[in-house]
Motif scaffolding. Structure first.
Motif, short mmCIF file in Angstrom:
data_model
loop_
_atom_site.label_atom_id
_atom_site.label_comp_id
_atom_site.label_asym_id
_atom_site.label_seq_id
_atom_site.Cartn_x
_atom_site.Cartn_y
_atom_site.Cartn_z
N GLY A 176 3.57 13.18 -0.59
CA GLY A 176 2.81 12.41 0.07
C GLY A 176 1.72 11.49 -1.01
O GLY A 176 0.92 10.86 -1.02
N TYR A 177 2.26 11.96 -2.33
CA TYR A 177 1.36 10.71 -2.91
C TYR A 177 1.32 9.71 -3.32
O TYR A 177 0.90 8.89 -3.50
N PHE A 178 3.23 9.19 -3.19
CA PHE A 178 3.51 7.57 -3.13
C PHE A 178 3.75 6.97 -1.45
O PHE A 178 4.04 8.15 -0.98
N THR A 179 3.94 6.27 -1.19
CA THR A 179 5.27 5.16 -0.50
C THR A 179 6.29 4.49 -1.11
O THR A 179 4.97 3.89 -2.13
N THR A 180 7.33 4.36 -1.36
CA THR A 180 8.07 3.55 -1.15
C THR A 180 8.45 2.24 -0.84
O THR A 180 8.55 2.39 0.62
N ARG A 181 8.73 0.74 -0.91
CA ARG A 181 9.11 0.32 -0.54
C ARG A 181 9.88 -0.50 -1.55
O ARG A 181 10.38 0.06 -2.54
N HIS A 182 11.00 -1.20 -0.96
CA HIS A 182 12.32 -2.32 -1.95
C HIS A 182 11.70 -3.49 -1.65
O HIS A 182 11.86 -4.19 -1.03
N GLU A 183 11.89 -3.90 -3.43
CA GLU A 183 11.68 -5.07 -3.63
C GLU A 183 13.46 -5.93 -3.75
O GLU A 183 14.02 -5.11 -4.31
N ARG A 184 13.32 -7.63 -4.41
CA ARG A 184 14.46 -7.91 -4.19
C ARG A 184 14.41 -8.98 -5.54
O ARG A 184 14.99 -10.39 -5.21
N PRO A 185 14.27 -8.57 -6.41
CA PRO A 185 13.57 -9.59 -7.54
C PRO A 185 15.12 -10.06 -8.60
O PRO A 185 15.82 -9.34 -8.42
N ARG A 186 15.36 -11.63 -7.67
CA ARG A 186 16.75 -11.88 -8.90
C ARG A 186 17.60 -10.59 -8.11
O ARG A 186 18.58 -10.41 -9.24
N CYS A 187 17.88 -11.02 -7.28
CA CYS A 187 19.24 -10.22 -6.35
C CYS A 187 19.12 -8.87 -6.68
O CYS A 187 20.78 -7.80 -6.70
#
Length: 112
Positions: A56-67
């Motif tokens: 519970g210390y982090f939340t995670t998301r995913h990004e798509r910079p430059r594919c």
């Protein structure tokens, strides 16, 4: 306990303050850790980050910079509390490591 076990705790402690300043991503953390002498691969880092997320210390998301897919971790309120607690414990440990056990024993004996 192996050196790897010992240092993995230090690495986790090193990651939290960076996450408190801004969202982190694996390559940036790997570069930061290398600057401080830790040689770590994504195969070692990702399980650590996943473990911090699971606690519970982090939340995670995913990004798509430059594919390219990039995992971005952000510290949570619970992570900030853990960081605050860790700072106190690390400060005590650092003092004991640097100033010696006897100095701390004198302080504790004086309180008791």
């Amino acid at each position: 306990m192996t050196d790897k076990d010992f240092y993995s705790g230090l690495i986790r402690l090193h990651i939290l303050p960076h996450a408190a300043e801004e969202p982190i991503f694996s390559l940036g953390i790997i570069k930061e850790l290398r600057y401080h002498g830790y040689k770590i691969s994504t195969g070692t880092l990702y399980p650590m980050l996943h473990g911090l997320e699971k606690k519970g210390y982090f939340t995670t998301r995913h990004e798509r910079p430059r594919c390219r897919d990039r995992r971005v971790d952000e510290i949570t309120k619970q992570g900030r509390v853990a960081l605050t607690d860790a700072k106190v414990k690390v400060k005590e440990l650092f003092r004991e490591l640097i100033e010696g056990v006897d100095v701390l024993k004198e302080i504790v004996d004086g309180i008791a």
